[in-house]
Design a protein around this motif. Sequence first.
Motif, PDB file in Angstrom:
ATOM      1  N   SER A 148       0.927  -1.374  -0.127  1.00 51.91           N
ATOM      2  CA  SER A 148       0.350   0.022   0.390  1.00 51.91           C
ATOM      3  C   SER A 148       0.851   1.496   0.102  1.00 51.91           C
ATOM      4  CB  SER A 148      -1.182   0.172   1.457  1.00 51.91           C
ATOM      5  OG  SER A 148      -0.619  -0.349   2.390  1.00 51.91           O
ATOM      6  N   SER A 206       0.505   5.608   0.754  1.00 55.23           N
ATOM      7  CA  SER A 206      -0.819   7.374   0.211  1.00 55.23           C
ATOM      8  C   SER A 206       0.030   8.218   0.068  1.00 55.23           C
ATOM      9  CB  SER A 206      -0.915   7.111   1.767  1.00 55.23           C
ATOM     10  OG  SER A 206       0.248   7.706   2.648  1.00 55.23           O
ATOM     11  N   GLU A 243       0.342  11.424   1.225  1.00 59.49           N
ATOM     12  CA  GLU A 243       0.836  11.846   2.065  1.00 59.49           C
ATOM     13  C   GLU A 243       2.475  11.230   2.255  1.00 59.49           C
ATOM     14  OE1 GLU A 243      -1.900  10.487   2.740  1.00 59.49           O
ATOM     15  OE2 GLU A 243      -3.019  12.758   2.800  1.00 59.49           O
ATOM     16  N   GLU A 244       2.860   9.776   2.007  1.00 60.19           N
ATOM     17  CA  GLU A 244       4.336   9.041   1.779  1.00 60.19           C
ATOM     18  C   GLU A 244       4.580   9.658   0.873  1.00 60.19           C
ATOM     19  OE1 GLU A 244       3.501   4.930   4.246  1.00 60.19           O
ATOM     20  OE2 GLU A 244       2.624   5.084   2.144  1.00 60.19           O
ATOM     21  N   ALA A 273      -0.271   6.167  -5.097  1.00 55.98           N
ATOM     22  CA  ALA A 273      -1.146   7.463  -5.008  1.00 55.98           C
ATOM     23  C   ALA A 273       0.208   8.190  -5.945  1.00 55.98           C
ATOM     24  CB  ALA A 273      -0.564   7.474  -3.030  1.00 55.98           C
TER      25      ALA A 273
END
Length: 256
Positions: A156, A158, A160-161, A197
């Motif tokens: 996974s 995100s 933000e990452e 993402a």
Amino acid sequence: MARKPILSPSKITTYLACPVRYRWTYIDDRGKWYLRSKSYYSFGSTLHKVLEKFHNAGDTGVETVDQAIAAYDENWIDAGFSNAEEMAEAYGEGKNIIEKHIERESKRTVTSETLFVERVLKFEYDHFRLVGRIDRLDQHEDGTLEIFDYKSGRESVSAEEVADDIAMACYQLLVSKQFPDQNVKATILALRSGEQASSQMSPDELSTFEEDIYRLGCEIVSSDDFYDRVPVFKPLCRSCDFIPLCRKHPEFEEAT
């Protein structure tokens, strides 16, 4: 005329994590005798090579699942695995990742063109050269450039990452230098699941990041005390190849 020092996202993140580790990895030749092959490097490198062939705009002969698996077998790297069972398990996982990736790509409805794969971009500053290897760069119909960075060990990711990732920021900076009039965004693709993402830096954010990375780069290349630094124990030390070297330092205190 002396060549400028070269800094990459890997070098920069290593320095930020541990300057002593930076010394053993990039400055002191004695460090190379302690480096061990890593199975995850071998695994990731194999997958990157196959995806490079699959997404290459040129004719590499890798367009179908069968052709990709043949390329996977041809490029398989077996270094770093502790035993045959571990390697066999990793091989099966990698094969599944490649098959699923190609299946997803065949169903993708987004229209874009791959401009290049596995290319090193460079930018010259006065005291150092910043370089970064881009896994893949796509151009969308509206002209937006999308940087893809493959993560072979992740399920996974995100937004933000992606936004907090120094490497992804460096890649956006380097692509923006080469394509100054186009929008650039960065995407991390978790190969195990296909989840992805994205994040895009504004012009002001990119300018601020460049100022920060320039100051940090100058600090790294001008530092003359790498040999004088006392190793400080951190959680990452437990898995570091260079812990035997740090243990030789009389002031190193290892936590239990």
